[in-house]
Design a protein around this motif. Structure first.
Motif, PDB file in Angstrom:
ATOM      1  N   VAL A   4       0.883  -1.234  -0.020  1.00 56.97           N
ATOM      2  CA  VAL A   4       0.116  -0.280   0.091  1.00 56.97           C
ATOM      3  C   VAL A   4       0.936   1.039   0.074  1.00 56.97           C
ATOM      4  N   VAL A   5       0.563   2.102  -0.875  1.00 59.90           N
ATOM      5  CA  VAL A   5       1.755   3.228  -1.278  1.00 59.90           C
ATOM      6  C   VAL A   5       0.757   4.518  -1.267  1.00 59.90           C
ATOM      7  N   LEU A   6       1.151   5.719  -0.629  1.00 58.23           N
ATOM      8  CA  LEU A   6       0.766   6.829  -0.961  1.00 58.23           C
ATOM      9  C   LEU A   6       1.697   7.939  -1.146  1.00 58.23           C
ATOM     10  N   THR A   7       1.562   8.648  -2.249  1.00 57.30           N
ATOM     11  CA  THR A   7       2.502   9.421  -2.735  1.00 57.30           C
ATOM     12  C   THR A   7       1.939  10.862  -3.013  1.00 57.30           C
ATOM     13  N   LYS A   8       2.817  11.978  -3.062  1.00 57.14           N
ATOM     14  CA  LYS A   8       2.329  13.188  -3.118  1.00 57.14           C
ATOM     15  C   LYS A   8       3.242  13.995  -3.891  1.00 57.14           C
ATOM     16  N   THR A  46      -6.259   5.574  -6.234  1.00 59.41           N
ATOM     17  CA  THR A  46      -7.162   6.549  -6.034  1.00 59.41           C
ATOM     18  C   THR A  46      -6.371   7.856  -6.053  1.00 59.41           C
ATOM     19  N   ALA A  47      -6.969   9.039  -6.864  1.00 63.95           N
ATOM     20  CA  ALA A  47      -6.124  10.130  -6.704  1.00 63.95           C
ATOM     21  C   ALA A  47      -6.900  11.317  -6.389  1.00 63.95           C
ATOM     22  N   PHE A  48      -6.256  12.167  -5.616  1.00 65.08           N
ATOM     23  CA  PHE A  48      -6.923  13.203  -4.876  1.00 65.08           C
ATOM     24  C   PHE A  48      -6.155  14.501  -5.061  1.00 65.08           C
ATOM     25  N   ASP A  53      -1.867  25.725   1.642  1.00 62.92           N
ATOM     26  CA  ASP A  53      -1.345  27.183   1.498  1.00 62.92           C
ATOM     27  C   ASP A  53      -0.147  27.380   0.370  1.00 62.92           C
ATOM     28  N   GLY A  54       0.600  26.134   0.392  1.00 62.77           N
ATOM     29  CA  GLY A  54       1.559  26.584  -0.457  1.00 62.77           C
ATOM     30  C   GLY A  54       1.431  25.987  -1.841  1.00 62.77           C
ATOM     31  N   GLY A  55       0.131  25.526  -2.121  1.00 60.73           N
ATOM     32  CA  GLY A  55      -0.066  25.184  -3.549  1.00 60.73           C
ATOM     33  C   GLY A  55      -0.926  24.080  -3.677  1.00 60.73           C
ATOM     34  N   ASP A  56      -1.089  23.415  -4.617  1.00 62.63           N
ATOM     35  CA  ASP A  56      -1.852  22.265  -4.936  1.00 62.63           C
ATOM     36  C   ASP A  56      -1.018  20.963  -4.933  1.00 62.63           C
ATOM     37  N   TYR A  57      -1.450  19.681  -4.674  1.00 63.67           N
ATOM     38  CA  TYR A  57      -0.636  18.526  -4.795  1.00 63.67           C
ATOM     39  C   TYR A  57      -1.465  17.311  -5.450  1.00 63.67           C
ATOM     40  N   LEU A  58      -0.830  16.598  -6.054  1.00 63.78           N
ATOM     41  CA  LEU A  58      -1.453  15.153  -6.566  1.00 63.78           C
ATOM     42  C   LEU A  58      -1.132  14.133  -5.456  1.00 63.78           C
ATOM     43  N   VAL A  59      -2.346  13.676  -4.990  1.00 67.09           N
ATOM     44  CA  VAL A  59      -1.949  12.527  -4.028  1.00 67.09           C
ATOM     45  C   VAL A  59      -2.514  11.213  -4.445  1.00 67.09           C
ATOM     46  N   TYR A  60      -1.749  10.211  -4.383  1.00 68.13           N
ATOM     47  CA  TYR A  60      -2.199   8.901  -4.898  1.00 68.13           C
ATOM     48  C   TYR A  60      -2.129   7.831  -3.721  1.00 68.13           C
TER      49      TYR A  60
END
Length: 113
Positions: A4-8, A46-48, A53-60
């Motif tokens: 199980v992996v979470l990336t940003k 799943t992508a979020f 505050d520092g900007g937007d991030y893609l989180v998987y």
């Protein structure tokens, strides 16, 4: 044991709408996207978008039996949707580098689902 992996990853300033449009296209092409998951050995993805505050991030969030095999299969994929995905991510992400650091505490699944 399952991986199980979470990336940003940081999204380029002003590119979030482009990423969201691509996500809508992936949902519209669900059967094609699911086929790539099968080929990669990915159980779920799943992508979020995280708005910070520092900007937007893609989180998987990704779940697979062997995440390294998933990455390898993705790199070797000839599916149109995977090639388009790679192109879009190269356009919208600052570097593609993982900027999150997560240590899994636990992963549970309901065996009766």
């Amino acid at each position: 044991m399952v991986d199980v992996v979470l990336t940003k990853q940081r999204i380029e300033s002003g590119a979030t709408e482009r990423l969201e449009a691509w996500a809508r296209e992936i949902r519209d092409r669900e059967s094609e996207a699911v086929e790539t998951l099968r080929n990669e050995g990915m159980y779920s993805e799943t992508a979020f978008v995280e708005h910070a505050d520092g900007g937007d991030y893609l989180v998987y969030y990704m779940k697979a039996e062997d995440i390294d095999a998933v990455y390898e299969a993705y790199e070797e994929s000839s599916h149109d949707i995977d090639e388009e995905h790679e192109r879009v991510l190269s356009e919208v992400l600052e570097t593609g580098e993982n900027v999150g650091e997560y240590d899994p505490l636990y992963h549970l699944e309901n065996p009766d689902r």
